[in-house]
Every structure is written in C-alpha cells, then in structure tokens.
Design a protein around this motif. Structure first.
Motif, mmCIF file in Angstrom:
data_model
loop_
_atom_site.group_PDB
_atom_site.id
_atom_site.type_symbol
_atom_site.label_atom_id
_atom_site.label_comp_id
_atom_site.label_asym_id
_atom_site.label_seq_id
_atom_site.Cartn_x
_atom_site.Cartn_y
_atom_site.Cartn_z
ATOM 1 N N ILE A 100 -8.483 -18.230 -29.429
ATOM 2 C CA ILE A 100 -9.548 -18.769 -29.372
ATOM 3 C C ILE A 100 -9.594 -20.056 -30.236
ATOM 4 O O ILE A 100 -9.990 -21.019 -29.980
ATOM 5 C CB ILE A 100 -10.908 -17.832 -29.725
ATOM 6 N N LYS A 101 -9.222 -19.930 -31.471
ATOM 7 C CA LYS A 101 -9.058 -20.955 -32.557
ATOM 8 C C LYS A 101 -8.283 -22.118 -31.691
ATOM 9 O O LYS A 101 -8.566 -23.323 -32.017
ATOM 10 C CB LYS A 101 -8.348 -20.568 -33.601
ATOM 11 N N GLU A 102 -7.053 -21.550 -31.248
ATOM 12 C CA GLU A 102 -6.142 -22.861 -30.463
ATOM 13 C C GLU A 102 -7.004 -23.504 -29.627
ATOM 14 O O GLU A 102 -7.053 -24.760 -29.470
ATOM 15 C CB GLU A 102 -4.939 -22.233 -29.874
ATOM 16 N N ASP A 140 -11.876 -12.634 -23.233
ATOM 17 C CA ASP A 140 -13.114 -12.829 -22.953
ATOM 18 C C ASP A 140 -13.957 -13.541 -24.088
ATOM 19 O O ASP A 140 -14.254 -12.923 -25.095
ATOM 20 C CB ASP A 140 -14.004 -11.559 -22.674
ATOM 21 N N VAL A 141 -13.679 -14.787 -23.883
ATOM 22 C CA VAL A 141 -13.999 -15.798 -25.092
ATOM 23 C C VAL A 141 -15.364 -15.380 -25.793
ATOM 24 O O VAL A 141 -15.343 -15.443 -26.927
ATOM 25 C CB VAL A 141 -13.800 -17.510 -24.649
ATOM 26 N N VAL A 142 -16.365 -15.506 -24.945
ATOM 27 C CA VAL A 142 -17.607 -15.282 -25.259
ATOM 28 C C VAL A 142 -17.831 -14.032 -26.226
ATOM 29 O O VAL A 142 -18.108 -13.771 -27.412
ATOM 30 C CB VAL A 142 -18.622 -15.345 -24.197
ATOM 31 N N ARG A 143 -17.259 -13.003 -25.725
ATOM 32 C CA ARG A 143 -17.360 -11.782 -26.568
ATOM 33 C C ARG A 143 -16.538 -11.682 -27.729
ATOM 34 O O ARG A 143 -17.262 -11.109 -28.804
ATOM 35 C CB ARG A 143 -16.757 -10.476 -25.339
ATOM 36 N N ILE A 173 -13.132 -12.918 -5.403
ATOM 37 C CA ILE A 173 -13.131 -13.335 -6.941
ATOM 38 C C ILE A 173 -13.791 -14.613 -7.027
ATOM 39 O O ILE A 173 -13.727 -15.379 -8.152
ATOM 40 C CB ILE A 173 -11.802 -13.284 -7.525
ATOM 41 N N THR A 174 -14.504 -15.184 -6.034
ATOM 42 C CA THR A 174 -15.100 -16.426 -6.304
ATOM 43 C C THR A 174 -16.135 -16.493 -7.433
ATOM 44 O O THR A 174 -16.850 -15.598 -7.713
ATOM 45 C CB THR A 174 -16.224 -16.821 -5.049
ATOM 46 N N ASN A 175 -15.713 -17.605 -8.468
ATOM 47 C CA ASN A 175 -16.522 -17.755 -9.410
ATOM 48 C C ASN A 175 -16.656 -16.845 -10.495
ATOM 49 O O ASN A 175 -17.448 -16.971 -11.321
ATOM 50 C CB ASN A 175 -17.910 -18.404 -8.932
ATOM 51 N N ARG A 176 -15.578 -15.968 -10.369
ATOM 52 C CA ARG A 176 -15.674 -14.972 -11.603
ATOM 53 C C ARG A 176 -15.038 -15.479 -12.780
ATOM 54 O O ARG A 176 -14.545 -16.563 -12.716
ATOM 55 C CB ARG A 176 -14.811 -13.671 -11.118
ATOM 56 N N LYS A 177 -15.179 -15.144 -13.927
ATOM 57 C CA LYS A 177 -14.729 -15.801 -15.139
ATOM 58 C C LYS A 177 -13.103 -15.587 -15.248
ATOM 59 O O LYS A 177 -12.629 -14.714 -14.750
ATOM 60 C CB LYS A 177 -15.247 -15.011 -16.341
ATOM 61 N N PRO A 178 -12.452 -16.430 -15.924
ATOM 62 C CA PRO A 178 -11.023 -16.467 -15.861
ATOM 63 C C PRO A 178 -10.400 -15.265 -16.316
ATOM 64 O O PRO A 178 -9.389 -14.646 -15.686
ATOM 65 C CB PRO A 178 -10.680 -17.772 -16.940
#
Lengths: 321, 245
Positions: free
Chosen positions: A192-194, A205-208, B69-74
């Motif tokens: 995430i830092k990168e 899951d960046v937000v989490r 999987i349309t518009n799911r998070k990466p």
C-alpha cells in the motif's frame, strides 16, 4: 530479514535485563522520569510506524488518540469510578473506532493530503475537548488520589511501578509491530505504501488494510495516553492534545528509522533524553536555548542519517558480515 | 463454448467527452492466448482496467466463468483468479525480489513459510531465483517485467492479463519473454496480452482483437488480422491503404 536468530535473542535478553535493572541503579527521580517518558514516546513511535513507516500514511495527528486514551480512563474514573485498566481498554477501543470512522472517508488520501487530514482531525478533537463541559473543558480533569496499587494503576511512593508498566507496554507495542510486520499484514502495508495501484494488482483490499493499520496504531497510542494520565494525574487539552506531541512522535520514528521494528525505540532513546535534559539544563533561563540546541541536533541527525539511526546501524552490520 | 472463461459484453467507458471504449465485446476460452492490439490511444489499457475493476464501466458487462464481475473491486476480481500487470512495471521498491513475489502469494495462502516456499518455486519457474535477494529496484527492465509476471503468478491466477510485457526488451529478452508466456500457458493459465510488438503477437496469439478509437474493428487469427484492410487503415492511415489498392 524477519527471522530471529539465536544471537538476536541473546542481545535482546541482555538489553531487556539492563532495562529492568536500570531504575535500580539510576535512583534519581528525574533520571527515572526521563526513562519513563522515553518509553512512552518509544511506544507511540512504534505505533506511528505501523501507519507511517510501513503503510506510508503519514499521521501528524497521533496526539488525538493519545489524548482520547488519557481522557477516556480519567473521565471514567472520576465520573463512574471505573478502574483505569478498564478505562485503558475502553479508550483504546474508542480511539480505534474513531480512527476507523475518520480513516474510512480518507481512504483515497495519500501523502501530504493524508497528513493534512490528520492535522485537521487532531485540531478538531482538541477544540472539542477544550469546550466540552462534561470532560472539564479547558480546565481538564484532575485524577482523584486513590490508594496506591497495581489495580488502581496509581503509585505515590516510587516511580518504579510506572517504569515497569510502561516498559511492559513498550514491549507489547514492539511485539505487535514485529508480528504485524512479519505477517501477511506487513507485506500488504508495504504494498500500500508503494502505491494503491500495485496493492490492488496484488489483490490487497486497500481500504480494509489501511483501516487495520490506523486502528492498531490508534489503540496502542491510546494506551500510552492512559498511562500518561495515570502518571501525571492531571490532564487538560493543552497537555495531552497539542500538536507538538504529534510532531515529537513523528520525529522519534523518523529519526530512529521508520519502517523498522526497533527504529522508533532508538529514536526515542536519543531524542527524549536530549529534549528533557536540554530543557532541565538550559530551559530555566527562558531564552529558548534548549529548543535551539535540540533543533540543531535534529537537523544534524536528519542531514547525516536520512535513513534513521537504526537504518544506518543495520546497514553497517550487514556490510560487516 | 463449453470452456468460455472471460466474456466481455458491450463495454463502454468515457472520460468526460472522450470515448475510450465503445461497445467492445470479445470472449476468451480456457487455455487460449489472446492479444489485444491497436494504435496508440485505441483504448487497450483502458479495456484492461475496465475488466479488472480499476475503472468503472459506463456500459456493458464482464463475466468470468459465468460470474458477473462487472465493477467489482480489483482485489475481489484478483481473488476470483483474474490478475493483471501494468504497462510500466510496478514493483514494491523497498522489498527484495522474493518479498515482492510473496506479497502476491498471500492472496491464496496466509502462512509465511508456505508463501515463501511457493514464491521460491515461482521464481525458479520464471528464472529469477538466483536474484531473489536483490532489491526489486536494482533489476533491469526485462527482469522487472519478469518479476511482475512472477508476482502475478504467485497469485495463482486462471486468467493472466499482461499489459505490454514485451515493450522495451532487446531481441534476446523478447525471445525469453515469449518462451515464458508459452510456459505459463502450459501450466494451464489463460493469457490475454496487450501488445505493440507484432513479432510477439504473431508468434504467441491464437486470436487477435484489434481496437481502434475505442471500438473493436476486427477479431481473428493473427495472419488474417494483419492482412485485413481495416487494420492496415487503422495502423498506417487512409492514404497508405489507398496507395496499395
């Protein structure tokens, strides 16, 4: 890098033994006070490092969590006669939840913008407490005198118990940081830092994970705040919620070496005695000489040890092999 | 169509007034290597980003193994088995090569020793094992691209989407990369590449999808596609096309 070798255990054991023996040798109250404050900032630095060093979220608002920790336990003790130990946990949970609720909308903020948000957040908290009648507003809270005991988290005859409690807190913080940094979470924080893009690519899951980082950091910082309240026995917004404490925490971590488990501890061991002794020796003249000396030393360290002191030490050790 | 893996239906993406993708549809079957080509600005990378959740679609749908999987998070799409790389190789700069690959490996496994072991295996596969303790930033461009592929493979994808993994490589490195992608396919991973290097496209692809100005203009086997007048027009311009007539 994160494997513990037998040698490291030996060195760690010796250092720990020396720290345990330290207050028995240095018996002057001021010497012990400096050590206590050093451990307290070391703990805050380690907590900051989980956010700032590993996950790249520069917080200049850590004092908010420190202050909430101090206020939560003090308020509960004064108002409901709740043990400070429970207050410690309650404060930690409140801090972590507040951190999550402010961290979530800031999920896309990076770098300077995140830093600005943390400053704003901490200032808002300070102003709220400065005006909040229920918690004493600007007058603050005086922690009532209780019989000294571990259960009451209060000691009058000696600083020794405080010394060992904060040492234990510091060890907990270091252990948490070590565990986090050498597990999946630590790898994800560094991704995430990168950049958020690479973290997304790697399935993070960046937000989490950003929230995990912020919440753990807030909880540990809050613990230090409760300790401070029980140690000083008087708190007000001007002593536990002001910006310079946040800055001090960042300095401790950065100078010692962000992104390493022990860096902030080394940073605190250098900076806090420097700050406390320069104030004791030079501060009384009221001319600000202590701040000049202190500032000069910070400048010198930043110029010659940009990776932090601990970063340079590990670099030299590795080159020596 | 029993082995349909990726099904892209009528994908449109606009950036303000610019239509980056307009009603693009194509399918990828299991075990195929499909190339997406087109002139600069044709919307190839945008299409990648739309499929993998980095951009929100304005219209259309994306199915992976029949699942929408349309518009799911990466990260959610990654977990299902669709992994992409970026045009400019992205690595984590303060980590070693091994640690970079391990970070990808945590997607499917959580115990550190196991992840480390698997990461080592992936690096042996991609030929970077000797350099596993080097800092990721110290690698050459071609090794960085190889590392990116390693990181993606550590995530154990079913569908690997490579965005210009051949750009900027020397002829020898190009050969090695083509070999690596072949080996990846042999492992049972389906591959979609966005590519400019036609040598690689011709050699690798089972099928080629050509985009121009955000639209799909042609799709077919590589030999047919490069002979197609529409493709020649898109790449070389109207005048060249007319001159050849």
């Amino acid at each position: 890098m994160f494997d513990i070798s037998g040698k490291q255990i030996t060195v760690g054991g010796i250092v720990l033994a020396l720290l345990i023996l330290f207050p028995l040798v240095v018996t002057s109250p001021f010497g012990q006070h400096v050590a206590i404050i050093t451990f307290m900032f070391a703990m805050c630095g380690v907590a900051w490092n989980l956010m700032g060093g590993y996950a790249g979220m520069f917080s200049f608002g850590q004092v908010a969590f420190f202050g909430i920790g101090a206020y939560a336990s003090s308020f509960l003790l004064v108002t409901f006669n709740v043990s400070p130990w429970i207050g410690l946990m309650v404060g930690g949970v409140i801090s972590a939840m507040l951190a999550a609720s402010i961290g979530y909308p800031c999920s896309n903020l990076r770098g300077h913008y995140f830093a600005i948000a943390t400053i704003a957040f901490a200032e808002i908290i300070r102003i709220v407490f400065n005006n909040w009648k229920l918690v004493g507003a600007a007058e603050g809270i005086t922690v009532p005198m209780l019989k000294e005991s571990v259960g009451n988290f209060m000691f009058h005859s000696s600083k020794l118990p405080y010394y060992y409690i904060i040492l234990a807190f510091l060890l907990i913080a270091v252990a948490v940081c070590y565990w986090v940094s050498s597990s999946k979470m630590g790898y994800y924080f560094r991704a995430i830092k990168e950049s958020h893009d690479i973290a997304h690519v790697l399935g993070v899951d960046v937000v989490r994970y950003r929230l995990y980082s912020i919440m753990i950091s807030a909880f540990l910082t809050s613990m230090a705040g409760t300790f401070y309240a029980q140690y000083i026995l008087y708190i007000d917004p001007e002593s536990v919620m002001i910006m310079p404490i946040s800055v001090q925490i960042v300095l401790v971590a950065m100078l010692g070496g962000a992104n390493t488990v022990l860096g902030p501890v080394i940073g605190a061991a250098i900076l806090i005695p420097l700050s406390e002794y320069s104030r004791a020796w030079l501060g009384y003249k009221g001319t600000g000489v202590d701040m000049i000396v202190y500032g000069t030393l910070i400048t010198i360290i930043s110029m010659y040890q940009p990776n932090g002191v601990w970063g340079s030490i590990t670099y030299l050790l590795r080159r020596g092999k | 169509m029993s082995s349909l893996l990726l099904d892209v239906q009528g994908v449109s993406k606009y950036f303000g007034g610019l239509q980056a993708n307009e009603d693009v549809s194509f399918q990828v079957n299991k075990g195929e290597i499909v190339s997406i080509i087109g002139p600069n600005g044709a919307g190839k990378s945008t299409l990648f980003s739309c499929i993998t959740g980095f951009h929100r679609l304005d219209k259309g749908q994306v199915f992976f193994k029949g699942q929408d999987i349309t518009n799911r998070k990466p990260h959610a799409i990654g977990k299902l088995g669709v992994v992409r790389t970026f045009q400019i190789a992205q690595v984590i700069s303060d980590m070693t090569v091994l640690e970079n690959v391990m970070t990808g490996g945590f997607l499917k496994h959580s115990r550190v020793p196991e992840v480390r072991k698997r990461a080592g295996e992936v690096l042996s596969f991609t030929g970077l094992f000797e350099k596993r303790h080097r800092n990721a930033l110290s690698l050459s461009i071609s090794d960085k691209k190889r590392l990116e592929v390693s990181m993606a493979l550590a995530m154990e994808p079913e569908l690997l989407m490579l965005d210009e993994s051949m750009a900027g490589l020397t002829p020898v490195e190009l050969r090695e990369m083509i070999e690596l992608i072949r080996k990846v396919r042999q492992r049972g991973v389906t591959v979609v590449v966005v590519e400019h290097v036609m040598e690689a496209v011709m050699e690798l692809s089972d099928r080629v999808v050509v985009l121009n100005s955000g639209r799909k203009i042609v799709e077919g086997p590589p030999k047919e596609v490069v002979a197609n007048p529409e493709v020649i027009r898109a790449y070389l311009g109207e005048r060249y096309h007319a001159a050849r007539q």
